[in-house]
Design an enzyme around this catalytic site. Sequence first.
Site, short mmCIF file in Angstrom:
data_model
loop_
_atom_site.label_atom_id
_atom_site.label_comp_id
_atom_site.label_asym_id
_atom_site.label_seq_id
_atom_site.Cartn_x
_atom_site.Cartn_y
_atom_site.Cartn_z
N THR A 25 -4.81 -53.07 17.95
CA THR A 25 -5.12 -53.77 19.19
C THR A 25 -4.11 -53.51 20.28
OG1 THR A 25 -6.23 -55.53 17.95
CG2 THR A 25 -5.55 -56.04 20.19
N HIS A 26 -2.84 -53.63 19.96
CA HIS A 26 -1.80 -53.56 20.99
C HIS A 26 -1.39 -52.13 21.34
CE1 HIS A 26 -0.50 -57.84 19.60
NE2 HIS A 26 -1.63 -57.84 20.28
#
Length: 326
Positions: free
Chosen positions: A258-259
């Site tokens: 995600t990041h």
Amino acid sequence: MTNSIFGFLISQPLFELCLYLLLIHLLSVLLIFLLPLLAQQCVLGEESVNFPDRNAILHSSSVNGIAISELQSAAQDGLREIENMIELEKRLFSDGLISNKNKCPGRRNVLEKKRSSNQSRQKTVEALGVVEASKKLKERINLNENEAGKVLPKLSLRDTVLEKTCPETIACPTVNTYRSFDGSCNNLMQPSWGQRDTISQRLLPAHYGNGIDSPRLASDGSELKNAREISLDTVRIYGLDETANVTLAVMSFGQFITHDITLSEDFTFENGSSPACCDAQGQLLPPNDMHPQCLPIEIAEGDPFYSCKGINCMSFICFFFSSRRR
């Protein structure tokens, strides 16, 4: 008595070993200070070049025999390809073939991404010129992927029209009261580490299908399994609700995806909009309307979610990237 003890100690192998290790340590520290001062050259990617003697280059560490005219010609070809891409972008934008307008099915819009910076776009366009030049060189000398990976990293872009695409050397102030906003000069030995709009470091060598920029291939030369099929297989194996056999590492890896990956900046047009890889009905666009940075994911028949909607294309766009130093 003191002199006799010192003479005893210095004659011992253990003490000599310690002196030897200390010398190695001092040399290592010296290299750490000297290496950042050495001149760095911007190089081509995992590609190849048009050489007077192909076998001599493949089996030699020297590249002095390469005619600069060959590199200059390839660099010019790379710039022409970028000019053609920009003209294509103007037409695609005029025709409304942008994902922001088409709302392409399956586009990664779970998280609202910040608008890409003009600097990121410019660096990517410049790096694309190097990529296209590399492809031209690879075709001329007819190198395979492995040969290209060995040859091109040894070539410098100096004295070519692409020299300006090389990352600039960062001059850090001698005293910094605070850390910089863009991450530069926070590491005085490696000023660009952690800086915005710089390339990520690799743990392993790149393994592109063509040795330059195409998706990786399987060991037998075929295409890897479709990403959508892998996602569905993962769900079939572990299920949606069965979490008893899943460790905390799954959550940590999800955060990494995600990041570090999903939040990376996608390639965009000059105005910040994204190219469309699929049409508004979820069908694959024809090649003439496909942006070169599109890598659409084809959806097979029988897909449990998209088939009933008549969708066979999931939009996927390459990230921004940049040139590297050598």
